[in-house]
Scaffold this motif. Structure first.
Motif, short mmCIF file in Angstrom:
data_model
loop_
_atom_site.label_atom_id
_atom_site.label_comp_id
_atom_site.label_asym_id
_atom_site.label_seq_id
_atom_site.Cartn_x
_atom_site.Cartn_y
_atom_site.Cartn_z
N MET A 19 60.96 5.79 11.57
CA MET A 19 62.00 4.89 11.66
C MET A 19 63.22 5.73 10.93
O MET A 19 63.89 5.37 10.50
N PRO A 20 64.68 5.27 12.06
CA PRO A 20 65.98 6.35 11.46
C PRO A 20 66.46 5.24 10.66
O PRO A 20 66.18 3.84 11.20
N PRO A 21 67.07 4.84 9.76
CA PRO A 21 67.75 3.59 9.01
C PRO A 21 68.88 3.05 10.33
O PRO A 21 69.07 1.67 9.48
N LYS A 22 69.95 3.27 11.19
CA LYS A 22 69.65 2.60 12.39
C LYS A 22 68.64 1.29 12.81
O LYS A 22 69.80 0.22 12.70
N LEU A 23 67.82 2.01 12.18
CA LEU A 23 66.61 0.55 13.56
C LEU A 23 66.32 0.13 12.01
O LEU A 23 65.78 -1.12 12.28
N PRO A 61 63.06 2.56 3.75
CA PRO A 61 62.29 3.14 2.74
C PRO A 61 62.88 4.51 1.58
O PRO A 61 62.50 5.95 1.95
N ARG A 62 63.54 4.37 1.07
CA ARG A 62 65.02 4.88 0.09
C ARG A 62 63.88 5.59 -1.13
O ARG A 62 63.48 4.63 -1.33
N PRO A 63 63.99 6.41 -1.46
CA PRO A 63 63.32 7.13 -2.79
C PRO A 63 64.62 6.04 -4.05
O PRO A 63 65.64 5.29 -3.88
N ALA A 64 63.92 5.75 -5.00
CA ALA A 64 64.49 4.75 -5.76
C ALA A 64 65.66 5.65 -6.68
O ALA A 64 66.81 5.13 -7.30
N GLY A 65 65.51 7.25 -6.46
CA GLY A 65 66.84 7.82 -7.36
C GLY A 65 67.96 7.87 -6.14
O GLY A 65 68.58 8.84 -6.95
N MET A 66 67.60 7.19 -5.21
CA MET A 66 68.75 7.28 -4.42
C MET A 66 69.62 5.47 -4.12
O MET A 66 70.61 5.09 -3.66
N ALA A 67 68.62 4.80 -5.15
CA ALA A 67 69.84 3.18 -5.20
C ALA A 67 71.39 3.36 -5.57
O ALA A 67 72.23 2.56 -5.00
N ALA A 68 71.31 4.35 -6.49
CA ALA A 68 72.65 4.77 -6.69
C ALA A 68 73.30 4.59 -5.85
O ALA A 68 75.10 3.82 -5.71
N LEU A 69 73.45 5.67 -4.99
CA LEU A 69 73.80 6.52 -4.12
C LEU A 69 74.40 5.26 -2.97
O LEU A 69 75.52 4.92 -2.16
N THR A 70 73.08 4.22 -2.77
CA THR A 70 73.35 3.69 -1.63
C THR A 70 74.00 2.49 -1.79
O THR A 70 74.98 2.12 -0.88
#
Length: 283
Positions: free
Chosen positions: A58-62, A68-77
């Motif tokens: 499912m795309p992030p727009k929807l 569900p993003r990886p934990a290592g991406m939390a700071a970027l988000t």
């Protein structure tokens, strides 16, 4: 109070290649932004972020906040979510931008929407301009606003020394870019605060889309659906949906004027255009 009047700016280092020059350019850009006085600056280095190339179904727009993003991406988000504007520092690889940068873009959607994006590129003879052209198309699809004025550094390997450009001209171009970025950051932040809810925007998009929902049962009438009329032969003639614009070509035909491309007084399509002076394409 002083910090509240400043816009939060994320300077994104788009290259993760070994021996990259991107952090040098990003450091100089961040210095220019801090000297400008209109921004709180944070440098985001994609080399420090977990960026898988495989995306969820499912795309992030929807999916929204449930994506569900990886934990290592939390700071970027979090950095993208908090930012009022962005400066993307990108090289040019094979006439385009790095795969890591595309992955960072595709893992997010609402974090980019209704925010301004400026570009600083570097490369060989073209200075990374091909990469910026591709990025402008990508960010327009994400409902971001790309800034017209940016910076390009051709042949950076001879044009920089000790972490700075040899010429003084880029500092003036950077100020022009930052002035535009500051204006758009404030204007779009006010627009985001005054915008309708996400559910209302989605409902409006579905109503005006060609495959939108059918009219409610209460609006149905015998012989057709509300909003449609019948032609003299008895066949239903579709009309525009409520709240949607009528095609200008259809409006011209119904008003008795020839559609665009047809000469007045002559039926059918217009003939070949008369030869005129050749035009030179810029660029």
């Amino acid at each position: 109070m002083e910090n509240e009047s400043k816009h939060r700016l994320a300077v994104i280092v788009g290259s993760v290649r070994e021996g990259r020059f991107g952090p040098v350019v990003a450091s100089w850009v961040a210095e220019q932004a801090r000297s400008h006085g209109g921004f709180e600056v944070e440098v985001v280095d994609l080399a420090e972020v977990e960026l898988p190339l495989a995306l969820p179904a499912m795309p992030p727009k929807l999916a929204g906040a449930d994506y569900p993003r990886p934990a290592g991406m939390a700071a970027l988000t979090a950095a993208l979510e908090a930012a009022d504007g962005f400066i993307v520092v990108t090289p040019e690889y094979n006439h385009s931008y790095p795969a890591a940068l595309k992955a960072a873009i595709d893992w997010h959607f609402t974090q980019w929407a209704a925010k301004p994006v400026a570009f600083v590129s570097y490369g060989g003879g073209a200075g990374g301009r091909h990469a910026v052209l591709h990025l402008e198309n990508v960010f327009s699809e994400l409902h971001a606003v790309t800034i017209r004025d940016g910076l390009a550094f051709p042949n950076y390997f001879t044009a920089w020394r000790d972490g700075r450009p040899l010429s003084d001209e880029p500092a003036g171009y950077a100020k022009t870019m930052l002035d535009q970025l500051a204006w758009w950051s404030g204007a779009l932040r006010a627009a985001r605060e005054a915008s309708p809810t996400r559910r209302e925007r989605h409902r409006a998009a579905r109503t005006c889309s060609p495959g939108g929902p059918a009219a409610p049962r209460s609006r149905r009438r015998r012989g057709g659906v509300s909003g449609r009329s019948r032609s003299p032969g008895g066949r239903r003639r579709p009309g525009p949906r409520r709240g949607c614009r009528r095609s200008p070509h259809r409006s011209r035909r119904r008003a008795g004027r020839p559609p665009s491309g047809a000469a007045a007084g002559r039926p059918g399509r217009a003939g070949p255009r008369s030869p005129g002076p050749a035009r030179r394409r810029s660029g």
